[in-house]
Design a protein around this motif. Structure first.
Motif, PDB file in Angstrom:
ATOM      1  N   ALA A 112      -8.283  -6.982 -11.718  1.00 50.50           N
ATOM      2  CA  ALA A 112      -8.481  -5.669 -11.105  1.00 50.50           C
ATOM      3  C   ALA A 112      -7.145  -5.081 -10.650  1.00 50.50           C
ATOM      4  CB  ALA A 112      -9.169  -6.060  -9.565  1.00 50.50           C
ATOM      5  N   VAL A 113      -6.920  -3.716 -10.872  1.00 49.23           N
ATOM      6  CA  VAL A 113      -5.612  -3.105 -10.671  1.00 49.23           C
ATOM      7  C   VAL A 113      -6.149  -2.254  -9.430  1.00 49.23           C
ATOM      8  CG1 VAL A 113      -3.896  -1.641 -11.652  1.00 49.23           C
ATOM      9  CG2 VAL A 113      -4.979  -3.412 -12.977  1.00 49.23           C
ATOM     10  N   ILE A 114      -5.293  -2.422  -8.422  1.00 52.13           N
ATOM     11  CA  ILE A 114      -5.574  -1.569  -7.047  1.00 52.13           C
ATOM     12  C   ILE A 114      -4.433  -0.639  -6.983  1.00 52.13           C
ATOM     13  CG2 ILE A 114      -6.495  -1.463  -4.904  1.00 52.13           C
ATOM     14  CD1 ILE A 114      -8.211  -3.071  -6.682  1.00 52.13           C
ATOM     15  N   TYR A 115      -4.310   0.516  -6.893  1.00 53.72           N
ATOM     16  CA  TYR A 115      -3.522   1.403  -6.315  1.00 53.72           C
ATOM     17  C   TYR A 115      -3.138   1.446  -4.804  1.00 53.72           C
ATOM     18  CZ  TYR A 115      -0.812   5.589  -5.152  1.00 53.72           C
ATOM     19  OH  TYR A 115       0.005   6.477  -4.277  1.00 53.72           O
ATOM     20  N   HIS A 116      -1.873   1.510  -4.468  1.00 52.89           N
ATOM     21  CA  HIS A 116      -1.679   1.293  -2.953  1.00 52.89           C
ATOM     22  C   HIS A 116      -0.287   2.134  -2.836  1.00 52.89           C
ATOM     23  CE1 HIS A 116      -1.171  -0.385   1.052  1.00 52.89           C
ATOM     24  NE2 HIS A 116       0.066  -0.471   0.890  1.00 52.89           N
ATOM     25  N   HIS A 117      -0.507   3.179  -1.909  1.00 57.98           N
ATOM     26  CA  HIS A 117       0.520   4.012  -1.451  1.00 57.98           C
ATOM     27  C   HIS A 117       1.191   3.346  -0.351  1.00 57.98           C
ATOM     28  CE1 HIS A 117       2.639   7.865  -1.358  1.00 57.98           C
ATOM     29  NE2 HIS A 117       2.717   7.778  -0.084  1.00 57.98           N
ATOM     30  N   ASN A 118       2.470   2.858  -0.344  1.00 60.37           N
ATOM     31  CA  ASN A 118       3.173   2.251   0.490  1.00 60.37           C
ATOM     32  C   ASN A 118       3.375   3.027   1.636  1.00 60.37           C
ATOM     33  OD1 ASN A 118       4.526   0.939  -2.239  1.00 60.37           O
ATOM     34  ND2 ASN A 118       4.330  -0.481  -0.698  1.00 60.37           N
ATOM     35  N   THR A 119       3.165   2.199   3.054  1.00 56.82           N
ATOM     36  CA  THR A 119       3.307   2.849   4.288  1.00 56.82           C
ATOM     37  C   THR A 119       4.695   2.544   4.793  1.00 56.82           C
ATOM     38  OG1 THR A 119       2.718   0.849   5.314  1.00 56.82           O
ATOM     39  CG2 THR A 119       0.997   2.239   4.404  1.00 56.82           C
ATOM     40  N   ARG A 120       4.865   2.809   6.149  1.00 53.25           N
ATOM     41  CA  ARG A 120       6.125   2.601   7.009  1.00 53.25           C
ATOM     42  C   ARG A 120       6.191   1.367   7.643  1.00 53.25           C
ATOM     43  NH1 ARG A 120       6.609   8.746   8.910  1.00 53.25           N
ATOM     44  NH2 ARG A 120       7.460   9.493   6.814  1.00 53.25           N
ATOM     45  N   ARG A 121       5.199   0.382   7.075  1.00 55.79           N
ATOM     46  CA  ARG A 121       5.084  -1.030   7.762  1.00 55.79           C
ATOM     47  C   ARG A 121       6.401  -1.650   8.142  1.00 55.79           C
ATOM     48  NH1 ARG A 121       0.571  -4.389   6.845  1.00 55.79           N
ATOM     49  NH2 ARG A 121       0.773  -6.348   7.735  1.00 55.79           N
ATOM     50  N   ARG A 122       6.527  -2.279   9.180  1.00 58.11           N
ATOM     51  CA  ARG A 122       7.544  -2.864   9.854  1.00 58.11           C
ATOM     52  C   ARG A 122       8.166  -3.855   8.532  1.00 58.11           C
ATOM     53  NH1 ARG A 122       7.241  -4.141  15.418  1.00 58.11           N
ATOM     54  NH2 ARG A 122       8.713  -2.644  15.736  1.00 58.11           N
ATOM     55  N   GLY A 123       9.223  -3.974   8.435  1.00 57.79           N
ATOM     56  CA  GLY A 123       9.689  -5.017   7.539  1.00 57.79           C
ATOM     57  C   GLY A 123      10.078  -4.449   6.044  1.00 57.79           C
ATOM     58  N   GLY A 124       9.617  -3.150   5.594  1.00 59.18           N
ATOM     59  CA  GLY A 124       9.849  -2.418   4.372  1.00 59.18           C
ATOM     60  C   GLY A 124       8.902  -2.769   3.477  1.00 59.18           C
ATOM     61  N   HIS A 125       9.035  -2.008   2.304  1.00 61.39           N
ATOM     62  CA  HIS A 125       7.978  -2.175   1.212  1.00 61.39           C
ATOM     63  C   HIS A 125       7.729  -3.556   0.733  1.00 61.39           C
ATOM     64  CE1 HIS A 125       8.838   2.364   1.166  1.00 61.39           C
ATOM     65  NE2 HIS A 125       7.650   2.106   1.819  1.00 61.39           N
ATOM     66  N   ASP A 126       8.866  -4.344   0.373  1.00 57.95           N
ATOM     67  CA  ASP A 126       8.665  -5.427  -0.110  1.00 57.95           C
ATOM     68  C   ASP A 126       8.086  -6.403   0.789  1.00 57.95           C
ATOM     69  OD1 ASP A 126      10.174  -4.876  -2.474  1.00 57.95           O
ATOM     70  OD2 ASP A 126      12.080  -5.820  -1.678  1.00 57.95           O
ATOM     71  N   ALA A 127       8.246  -6.627   1.819  1.00 54.02           N
ATOM     72  CA  ALA A 127       7.322  -7.133   2.929  1.00 54.02           C
ATOM     73  C   ALA A 127       5.966  -6.698   2.987  1.00 54.02           C
ATOM     74  CB  ALA A 127       8.025  -7.121   4.378  1.00 54.02           C
ATOM     75  N   GLU A 128       5.688  -5.523   2.820  1.00 53.38           N
ATOM     76  CA  GLU A 128       4.337  -5.075   2.845  1.00 53.38           C
ATOM     77  C   GLU A 128       3.824  -5.305   1.367  1.00 53.38           C
ATOM     78  OE1 GLU A 128       1.911  -0.659   2.870  1.00 53.38           O
ATOM     79  OE2 GLU A 128       4.096  -0.555   2.695  1.00 53.38           O
ATOM     80  N   VAL A 129       4.218  -5.171   0.307  1.00 52.95           N
ATOM     81  CA  VAL A 129       3.721  -5.845  -0.833  1.00 52.95           C
ATOM     82  C   VAL A 129       3.381  -7.384  -0.677  1.00 52.95           C
ATOM     83  CG1 VAL A 129       4.039  -6.394  -3.340  1.00 52.95           C
ATOM     84  CG2 VAL A 129       4.443  -4.016  -2.170  1.00 52.95           C
ATOM     85  N   ASP A 130       4.211  -8.107  -0.145  1.00 57.35           N
ATOM     86  CA  ASP A 130       4.089  -9.585  -0.037  1.00 57.35           C
ATOM     87  C   ASP A 130       2.859  -9.664   0.906  1.00 57.35           C
ATOM     88  OD1 ASP A 130       6.290 -10.461  -1.630  1.00 57.35           O
ATOM     89  OD2 ASP A 130       7.471 -10.519   0.040  1.00 57.35           O
ATOM     90  N   HIS A 131       2.818  -9.049   1.981  1.00 59.15           N
ATOM     91  CA  HIS A 131       1.653  -9.123   2.883  1.00 59.15           C
ATOM     92  C   HIS A 131       0.470  -9.115   2.065  1.00 59.15           C
ATOM     93  CE1 HIS A 131      -0.997  -8.605   6.289  1.00 59.15           C
ATOM     94  NE2 HIS A 131      -1.472  -7.582   5.915  1.00 59.15           N
ATOM     95  N   TRP A 132       0.112  -7.854   1.335  1.00 61.95           N
ATOM     96  CA  TRP A 132      -1.201  -7.778   0.952  1.00 61.95           C
ATOM     97  C   TRP A 132      -1.410  -8.708  -0.471  1.00 61.95           C
ATOM     98  CZ3 TRP A 132      -4.366  -5.604   3.526  1.00 61.95           C
ATOM     99  CH2 TRP A 132      -4.306  -4.606   4.424  1.00 61.95           C
ATOM    100  N   LEU A 133      -0.272  -9.113  -1.029  1.00 63.37           N
ATOM    101  CA  LEU A 133      -0.554 -10.098  -2.418  1.00 63.37           C
ATOM    102  C   LEU A 133      -1.203 -11.609  -1.496  1.00 63.37           C
ATOM    103  CD1 LEU A 133       2.585  -9.665  -4.554  1.00 63.37           C
ATOM    104  CD2 LEU A 133       0.098  -9.787  -5.074  1.00 63.37           C
TER     105      LEU A 133
END
Length: 178
Positions: free
Chosen positions: A106-127
């Motif tokens: 599955a390939v899921i699109y995600h529009h990055n947010t202003r999550r605390r910690g930045g985009h790399d942290a946000e991607v790590d969170h969801w992974l």
């Protein structure tokens, strides 16, 4: 990487922007294009409406071994309170991501947010939250966005790696959980 598809995309962006407009150049592809806008549904009925909608999508895509989802605003947590909101259709809860990826890529699109910690942290969170093997393709130029690739086989992984290398100058790169 696909001149026929690229040419087709250039032509359809002028007037026919829809997933179904891609089907003529994606041999054997199917889509589930039922509108997910629940704003016309009474707030107390939205949870059940969304559940029924997702079941229909899963039935339609049951024979697919590769799926793509494009929720406008990306992935969100499974908090029940969200399901009653009118804008819930623009998001994809984690449980739906996991169900869609079960037993296939599955390939899921995600529009990055202003999550605390930045985009790399946000991607790590969801992974980490998804809990299946995968990685992300990050496009960081202009409007930051991520494509989560879940349960890829070796061929898909190699092709995506090649794609990221080709487009690295335009700030596209592979992101593995860190």
């Amino acid at each position: 990487m696909d001149p026929v598809l690229f040419s087709h995309l250039r032509n359809i962006t002028r007037d026919a922007r829809s997933i179904n407009s891609l089907l003529p150049v994606l041999e054997g592809a199917i889509s589930s294009d039922e509108n997910v806008d629940s704003s016309m549904v009474a707030p107390r009925e939205r949870r059940n409406w969304r559940t029924a909608w997702f079941q229909r999508v899963m039935e339609r895509l049951s024979t697919c071994d590769l799926v793509f989802a494009d929720p406008d605003n990306g992935i969100i947590d499974d908090a029940n309170w969200r399901r009653g909101r009118a804008k819930f259709g623009k998001q994809m809860p984690l449980a739906e991501v996991q169900e869609l990826a079960k037993g296939r890529c599955a390939v899921i699109y995600h529009h990055n947010t202003r999550r605390r910690g930045g985009h790399d942290a946000e991607v790590d969170h969801w992974l980490g939250e998804v809990g299946t093997p995968g990685f992300a393709v990050r496009a960081t130029a202009y409007s930051p966005r991520t494509f989560f690739v879940l349960n890829p086989n070796e061929e898909i992984e190699a092709r995506i790696d090649e794609f990221c290398q080709q487009w690295a100058d335009l700030k596209v790169h592979l992101h593995r959980a860190g």
